[in-house]
Design a protein around this motif. Structure first.
Motif, short mmCIF file in Angstrom:
data_model
loop_
_atom_site.label_atom_id
_atom_site.label_comp_id
_atom_site.label_asym_id
_atom_site.label_seq_id
_atom_site.Cartn_x
_atom_site.Cartn_y
_atom_site.Cartn_z
N UNK A 54 0.85 -1.19 0.00
CA UNK A 54 0.00 0.00 0.00
C UNK A 54 0.89 1.24 0.00
N UNK A 55 0.61 2.14 -0.94
CA UNK A 55 1.43 3.35 -1.08
C UNK A 55 0.55 4.58 -0.92
N UNK A 56 0.88 5.38 0.08
CA UNK A 56 0.23 6.67 0.31
C UNK A 56 -1.29 6.55 0.47
N UNK A 57 -1.77 5.42 0.96
CA UNK A 57 -3.18 5.19 1.26
C UNK A 57 -4.09 5.26 0.04
N UNK A 58 -3.54 5.49 -1.12
CA UNK A 58 -4.36 5.59 -2.33
C UNK A 58 -4.04 4.49 -3.35
N UNK A 59 -2.76 4.13 -3.41
CA UNK A 59 -2.34 3.11 -4.37
C UNK A 59 -2.18 1.77 -3.66
N UNK A 60 -2.52 0.71 -4.38
CA UNK A 60 -2.32 -0.64 -3.85
C UNK A 60 -1.81 -1.54 -4.97
N UNK A 61 -0.72 -2.24 -4.68
CA UNK A 61 -0.11 -3.15 -5.66
C UNK A 61 -0.12 -4.56 -5.07
N UNK A 62 -0.61 -5.50 -5.84
CA UNK A 62 -0.68 -6.89 -5.38
C UNK A 62 -0.09 -7.81 -6.44
N UNK A 63 0.79 -8.68 -5.97
CA UNK A 63 1.46 -9.65 -6.84
C UNK A 63 1.21 -11.02 -6.24
N UNK A 64 0.60 -11.91 -7.01
CA UNK A 64 0.22 -13.22 -6.50
C UNK A 64 0.61 -14.31 -7.49
N UNK A 65 0.81 -15.49 -6.96
CA UNK A 65 1.19 -16.60 -7.83
C UNK A 65 0.74 -17.93 -7.27
N UNK A 66 0.69 -18.93 -8.13
CA UNK A 66 0.33 -20.28 -7.72
C UNK A 66 1.05 -21.30 -8.58
N UNK A 67 1.41 -22.39 -7.96
CA UNK A 67 1.99 -23.54 -8.67
C UNK A 67 1.45 -24.80 -8.01
N UNK A 68 1.09 -25.77 -8.83
CA UNK A 68 0.68 -27.05 -8.25
C UNK A 68 0.98 -28.18 -9.22
#
Length: 291
Positions: free
Chosen positions: A178-192
């Motif tokens: 979370x950056x400056x309460x206005x921006x949000x960056x999410x990086x997610x991954x999965x392997x199976x």
């Protein structure tokens, strides 16, 4: 103790006793145990009329046994981290017959395909372990990662057969900033591990190539892996987001389209599945208005 019934199913009232216990070994460590019986009645919209089914079936039954331990690393690391290990064992009974396609699961009308089969298990079993590590979600930089070792099978004709969604090993993670309460960056991954699939056996008799199905779900598709990225921006009562699904455009197998046949020098024939990836990189965006 839970009691439930449905007027459209033939099995009356279901009684489901459940017991949960927790022991706080220390202020930061706890052990949890659970046992319970669960009934899953068939929903109104789940009657498989497309496969010729015209009557609702009795509720499916499962007995769950779960044991877990959780520890909170407060005041030792920053941000605070929780770690949890959980073991589970589920015995499944009174299972409804179901219909599946052996080679292609992404179809608008799956009942029209020749690879449609009826599966009527006598019982089922799901067991596994999951390790979860997560940090404080209120911190600007947070995340979690989990690893699971699992197995889910049906007993059909006295033999254990992996279910089509059985995956022995799975790793998932998510990192959020979370950056400056206005921006949000999410990086997610999965392997199976790859899902089960049914092989095709072939041999030559005279001048003819003859084929037959091998044992159901006795082979495996390639492993599945995916990375996703999501960026969002809050402006007043509005929130905008852009998302990239399968960021690296990894070609995960979604269906077996056909088979190619190769003959060895000794006359043996091998059926090689031709696999396809239907979904590549998929962008999306959206707007949320809160009022």
């Amino acid at each position: 103790l839970r009691a439930a019934s449905e007027t459209y199913t033939p099995d009356g009232i279901h009684l489901s006793p459940r017991l949960n216990a927790a022991w706080a070994m220390t202020p930061r460590t706890s052990i949890r145990a659970a046992w319970g019986v669960f009934h899953q009645p068939q929903a109104l919209h789940e009657l498989q009329v497309e496969d010729g089914v015209t009557e609702y079936q009795p509720a499916q039954r499962s007995q769950h046994r779960v044991l877990g331990i959780e520890h909170h690393f407060a005041n030792r690391v920053h941000p605070a981290v929780d770690i949890r290990l959980e073991l589970y064992d589920k015995s499944l009974s009174h299972l409804r017959p179901r219909y599946e396609n052996l080679f292609d699961h992404l179809l608008l009308f799956p009942e029209l395909r020749a690879d449609r089969v009826r599966i009527a298990p006598e019982s089922g079993h799901a067991r596994g372990a999951e390790l979860l590590v997560r940090s404080d979600s209120a911190a600007p930089l947070s995340g979690w990662m989990s690893y699971s070792l699992a197995r889910v099978t049906d007993t059909v004709g006295g033999a254990e057969v992996p279910r089509s969604w059985d995956q022995r090993h799975a790793v998932t993670f998510s990192v959020n900033y979370q950056y400056a309460h206005h921006w949000n960056f999410n990086f997610a991954g999965t392997w199976h591990s790859g899902w089960p699939t049914t092989p095709v056996l072939a041999h030559i008799e005279g001048t003819q190539l003859l084929t037959q199905l091998g044992p159901r779900n006795s082979d495996r598709l390639p492993d599945y892996e995916r990375l996703d990225l999501r960026v969002s921006r809050a402006v007043g009562s509005f929130s905008f987001f852009v998302e990239l699904f399968n960021l690296l455009a990894h070609e995960n197998v979604t269906r077996v389209n056909t088979f190619e046949f190769q003959q060895a020098a000794n006359g043996d024939v091998t059926a090689i599945p031709v696999m396809e990836s239907v979904v590549g990189i998929l962008p999306s965006f959206g707007v949320t208005w809160r009022f």
